[in-house]
Design an enzyme around this catalytic site. Structure first.
Site, PDB file in Angstrom:
ATOM      1  N   HIS A 121      14.256 -16.738  -8.661  1.00 31.14           N
ATOM      2  CA  HIS A 121      14.531 -15.378  -8.189  1.00 31.14           C
ATOM      3  C   HIS A 121      13.489 -15.050  -7.110  1.00 31.14           C
ATOM      4  CE1 HIS A 121      14.507 -10.916  -8.513  1.00 31.14           C
ATOM      5  NE2 HIS A 121      15.729 -11.036  -8.991  1.00 31.14           N
ATOM      6  N   ASP A 198       8.942 -17.802 -15.999  1.00 33.36           N
ATOM      7  CA  ASP A 198       9.689 -16.569 -15.779  1.00 33.36           C
ATOM      8  C   ASP A 198      10.796 -16.520 -16.837  1.00 33.36           C
ATOM      9  OD1 ASP A 198      11.458 -14.606 -15.068  1.00 33.36           O
ATOM     10  OD2 ASP A 198      11.652 -15.209 -12.961  1.00 33.36           O
ATOM     11  N   GLN A 201      15.346 -14.076 -17.978  1.00 34.21           N
ATOM     12  CA  GLN A 201      16.729 -14.316 -18.409  1.00 34.21           C
ATOM     13  C   GLN A 201      16.806 -15.120 -19.711  1.00 34.21           C
ATOM     14  OE1 GLN A 201      19.292 -12.860 -17.094  1.00 34.21           O
ATOM     15  NE2 GLN A 201      18.538 -12.202 -15.100  1.00 34.21           N
ATOM     16  N   LYS A 224      15.880  -5.839 -19.432  1.00 25.12           N
ATOM     17  CA  LYS A 224      16.879  -6.911 -19.583  1.00 25.12           C
ATOM     18  C   LYS A 224      17.036  -7.315 -21.044  1.00 25.12           C
ATOM     19  CE  LYS A 224      16.042  -9.054 -15.068  1.00 25.12           C
ATOM     20  NZ  LYS A 224      17.088  -8.514 -14.190  1.00 25.12           N
ATOM     21  N   CYS A 362      19.461 -12.172  -5.487  1.00 24.42           N
ATOM     22  CA  CYS A 362      18.025 -12.337  -5.211  1.00 24.42           C
ATOM     23  C   CYS A 362      17.596 -13.793  -5.347  1.00 24.42           C
ATOM     24  CB  CYS A 362      17.163 -11.457  -6.111  1.00 24.42           C
ATOM     25  SG  CYS A 362      17.477  -9.722  -5.913  1.00 24.42           S
TER      26      CYS A 362
END
Ligand code: 7TS
Length: 403
Positions: A121, A198, A201, A224, A362
């Site tokens: 991202h 990261d 997600q 999220k 993104c």
């Protein structure tokens, strides 16, 4: 999992859009909020609100207790060793910027290298580019294959004596690929290099255990994972965070200030300048309670089944192209149909009450690798159903006929 019961916990799911029942398939961008999260936020504003860490009075102490209990809740959820390792931020983006700044200041010099991947991202690309401008470091990229998997042999070849950090996404927000993060971290450690994960997600969809992974740093956003906007987490091993300088200066992060010399607060407060979003952290803790009560393994299995069904049904549509075919994948499906522009598809699906994301998500460098400008993306959460996927498939078929 009792899906109807779960759906009833999310008031927004019963609303209509253009007279059609809402089908919300944009969970990769943000999730909807269960009533218990919103109630916890409202309750705290109505009955506890006061600034944290600075008052002797009753309400301030109560607010501080709630805020610090939320930190403990996050620690437990990701299995960190200590609450000293849990820094509250505004979100994944701020967490990565914090680290790029602090790690860059303390640990990197001109010519040093950071390794990221093709499927990052923008928030895990641009902070490193800013650091490259500021410090003269360089960025190396792990390539992917056509299925959307990282090429691990190429990854190993990127290490040099100047590699100082690896920063990779756990689950791609475009391809859905679940990267072999334990292996990626182990390889970094063989080279004596720490690794940032990261987890924006992955946290909402599967069990994430920072000790099991042996992650040095890990970041995610509350919004999220069914929590409020404006709150995020930076996990860092204490041994690393201890070595890094503060990111921002202000209240909360100091031990003593004089015009001659200022000393900094201990972990994790050293990285938390200013009034934190202490109401938001309560919301995050409540959201983690909510999904923990359902069970992360149950959520993973349910969403896996949903995604397999989605892939199978979408592939029935003539002209369907799916981007991301890794065997290990999360609940994100990116696609294009024939020559229909992603924006047209998204706009027409919206008229049918179906919320999908369109565009580059993104991740423009990934789009360049795929040779496209953008995709339509359906991303699923705990409240989505196979019936909703059928609505999407019928919707796409209707739109396709118009072109
Ligand atoms: N990393 C990944 C993998 C993401 O998917 C996102 C947001 C971020 C970082 C940034 O998170 P933020 O909360 O700080 O904004 N991804 C998306 C998306 O896929 N659609 O909208 C936002």
């Amino acid at each position: 999992m009792d899906i109807q019961k779960i759906r009833n916990d999310f008031p927004i799911l019963s609303r209509e859009v253009y007279g059609k029942p809402l089908v919300y398939f944009d969970n990769g961008a943000t999730t909807q909020k269960p009533r218990c999260v919103v109630d916890a936020i409202v309750d705290e504003y109505y009955s506890v609100n006061a600034n944290v860490h600075r008052g002797v009075h009753f309400l301030s102490q109560k607010a501080t207790e709630l805020h610090e209990a939320s930190r403990e809740r996050v620690r437990e959820f990701i299995n960190a060793r200590s609450t000293n390792e849990i820094v509250f931020t505004r979100g994944t983006t701020e967490s990565i910027n914090l680290l790029a700044y602090s790690f860059g200041e303390a640990m990197m010099k001109p010519g040093d290298e950071v390794i990221i991947s093709t499927m990052e991202h923008h928030s895990n690309i641009v902070p490193w580019q800013l650091l490259a401008e500021r410090k003269g470091i360089s960025i190396k990229i792990i390539p992917i294959n056509d299925q959307g998997e990282l090429l691990l042999d190429d990854y190993e070849k990127l290490f040099t004596a100047k590699t100082k950090l690896v920063s990779v996404v756990h689950v791609s927000n475009v391809l859905g690929t679940v990267n072999p993060i334990n292996k990626i971290i182990a390889v970094a450690h063989q080279h004596g290099v720490p690794c940032l994960v990261d987890a924006a997600q992955s946290i909402p969809h599967m069990k994430v255990d920072v000790q099991e992974m042996d992650a040095d740093f890990l970041v995610f956003s509350a919004h999220k994972v069914y929590g409020p906007t404006g709150v995020g987490v930076l996990y860092g091993k204490e041994s690393w965070l201890d070595k890094l300088p503060p990111y921002q200066g202000g209240g909360e992060m100091i031990q003593h200030v004089s015009f001659e010399k200022t000393t900094f607060n201990e972990l994790p407060f050293k990285f938390e300048a200013g009034t934190p979003d202490y109401i938001g952290t309560t919301g995050l803790a409540k959201a983690l309670d909510y999904i923990s009560n359902i069970g992360m393994d149950q959520i993973a299995a349910y969403e896996q089944d949903l995604t397999e069904y989605g892939l199978q049904r979408l592939k029935e549509i003539p002209g369907m192209r799916i981007f991301g075919e890794a065997p290990e994948r999360g609940s994100v499906i990116s696609f294009l149909v024939g020559n229909i522009h992603h924006f047209d598809m998204g706009t027409l699906l919206d008229r049918l009450g179906i919320a999908v994301r369109t565009g580059h998500h993104c991740a423009q460098p990934l789009m360049q690798r795929l040779g496209i400008e953008g995709t339509v993306r359906a991303s699923f959460g705990i409240y989505n159903t196979k019936e909703e996927i059928d609505v999407l498939v019928n919707g796409i078929q209707r739109v396709s006929k118009m072109f």
